[in-house]
Design a protein around this motif. Structure first.
Motif, short mmCIF file in Angstrom:
data_model
loop_
_atom_site.label_atom_id
_atom_site.label_comp_id
_atom_site.label_asym_id
_atom_site.label_seq_id
_atom_site.Cartn_x
_atom_site.Cartn_y
_atom_site.Cartn_z
N ARG A 76 0.85 -1.18 0.00
CA ARG A 76 0.00 0.00 0.00
C ARG A 76 0.89 1.24 0.00
O ARG A 76 1.44 1.62 1.03
CB ARG A 76 -0.92 0.03 1.23
CG ARG A 76 -1.79 1.27 1.29
CD ARG A 76 -2.61 1.36 2.57
NE ARG A 76 -3.24 2.66 2.67
CZ ARG A 76 -3.93 3.09 3.73
NH1 ARG A 76 -4.09 2.31 4.78
NH2 ARG A 76 -4.45 4.30 3.73
N PHE A 170 -9.58 3.72 -3.98
CA PHE A 170 -10.07 2.38 -4.30
C PHE A 170 -10.72 2.37 -5.69
O PHE A 170 -10.50 1.45 -6.48
CB PHE A 170 -11.09 1.93 -3.26
CG PHE A 170 -10.49 1.34 -2.00
CD1 PHE A 170 -9.59 0.29 -2.08
CD2 PHE A 170 -10.84 1.81 -0.76
CE1 PHE A 170 -9.05 -0.28 -0.93
CE2 PHE A 170 -10.31 1.25 0.40
CZ PHE A 170 -9.40 0.21 0.32
N GLY A 173 -8.18 2.46 -8.48
CA GLY A 173 -7.21 1.37 -8.49
C GLY A 173 -5.88 1.77 -7.91
O GLY A 173 -4.94 0.97 -7.89
N ARG A 175 -5.32 2.28 -4.80
CA ARG A 175 -5.19 1.43 -3.61
C ARG A 175 -5.83 0.08 -3.90
O ARG A 175 -6.98 0.02 -4.35
CB ARG A 175 -5.85 2.09 -2.39
CG ARG A 175 -5.72 1.25 -1.13
CD ARG A 175 -6.21 1.97 0.10
NE ARG A 175 -6.27 1.05 1.22
CZ ARG A 175 -6.72 1.37 2.43
NH1 ARG A 175 -7.15 2.59 2.68
NH2 ARG A 175 -6.75 0.46 3.39
N THR A 176 -5.09 -0.99 -3.59
CA THR A 176 -5.56 -2.33 -3.97
C THR A 176 -5.35 -3.37 -2.86
O THR A 176 -5.36 -4.56 -3.14
CB THR A 176 -4.82 -2.82 -5.23
OG1 THR A 176 -3.41 -2.84 -4.97
CG2 THR A 176 -5.11 -1.92 -6.42
N ASN A 181 -10.27 -7.38 -3.71
CA ASN A 181 -10.55 -6.16 -4.49
C ASN A 181 -12.00 -5.70 -4.32
O ASN A 181 -12.57 -5.04 -5.22
CB ASN A 181 -10.24 -6.39 -5.97
CG ASN A 181 -9.76 -5.15 -6.67
OD1 ASN A 181 -9.19 -4.25 -6.04
ND2 ASN A 181 -9.99 -5.06 -7.97
N HIS A 184 -12.68 -1.81 -4.49
CA HIS A 184 -12.63 -1.25 -5.83
C HIS A 184 -13.97 -1.46 -6.53
O HIS A 184 -14.51 -0.53 -7.15
CB HIS A 184 -11.53 -1.88 -6.67
CG HIS A 184 -11.61 -1.52 -8.11
ND1 HIS A 184 -11.31 -0.25 -8.59
CD2 HIS A 184 -12.01 -2.25 -9.20
CE1 HIS A 184 -11.52 -0.22 -9.90
NE2 HIS A 184 -11.94 -1.41 -10.29
#
Length: 206
Positions: A76, A170, A173, A175-176, A181, A184
């Motif tokens: 992250r 999110f 994309g 932050r994943t 997922n 997202h």
């Protein structure tokens, strides 16, 4: 929607088993010493003085530990955290997380403007079936306290600005590091107005 909710249930069970032993060994007293440098951004009692940084007080231990380790390991990317946790062991991460978890969470106040507040409440409590958005409460609890065994964070009292920024990351994309997922998939279906409304509601939730 059904597939998403099924995925949430599976993740909840698996994560609970994975974190139970590590959580049991966490030492809040050791974490307090290690967390001294966190105060500049997150406040001396885990309540941040700046809306760009999250409150950590009262946060679920498993979630904070995971974020520390994900930031340390580059999973992250958080520019503001560069170098801050590079020397943390997994035990350090859990100790610091245990310290913040025992602190009194922030109590915020939502903007009472009726339309936005009602939309935020709708999204949090019931979601939006037409858009395929599940209720936030399904994972984060009716009072926003989160679920420690599933690594789902507490949201109540969090700054609206920080919540919106997180949802945007999110959605894009950027932050994943969420389970499967999921965030997202959810955030990508939300409009800017949706994000603002639910973030405002969360700020006053407790």
């Amino acid at each position: 929607m059904r597939k998403l909710l099924a995925s949430l249930a599976i993740t909840l069970g698996a994560a609970g088993v994975a974190h139970a032993d590590l959580a049991a060994d966490a030492d809040a007293a050791a974490g307090r010493e290690k967390a001294q440098t966190c105060a500049a951004c997150h406040g001396p009692n885990g309540i941040s003085p700046a809306s760009a940084f999250p409150h950590l007080a009262g946060q679920q231990m498993s979630y904070t530990a995971k974020q520390i380790m994900d930031i340390r390991d580059g999973v992250r990317p958080v520019p503001e955290m560069v170098g801050q946790v590079d020397d943390f062991s997994d035990q350090d991460a859990w100790d610091v997380a245990a310290y913040f978890a025992q602190l009194e969470a922030n109590v915020g106040q939502a903007d009472p403007e009726e339309e936005a507040l009602l939309r935020g409440q709708e999204l949090y409590r019931a979601g939006d079936m037409a858009k395929g958005i599940p209720a936030c409460a399904a994972c984060h609890g009716p009072d926003g306290s989160g679920i420690n065994t599933a690594v789902y964070p507490a949201l109540s009292g969090q700054f609206a600005e920080y919540t919106v920024a997180t949802l945007q990351k999110f959605a894009s994309g950027e932050r994943t590091n969420d389970p499967s997922n999921m965030m997202h998939d959810i955030a990508a279906k939300m409009s800017d107005a949706d994000m603002q409304a639910v973030a405002n509601y969360i700020h006053g939730l407790h």
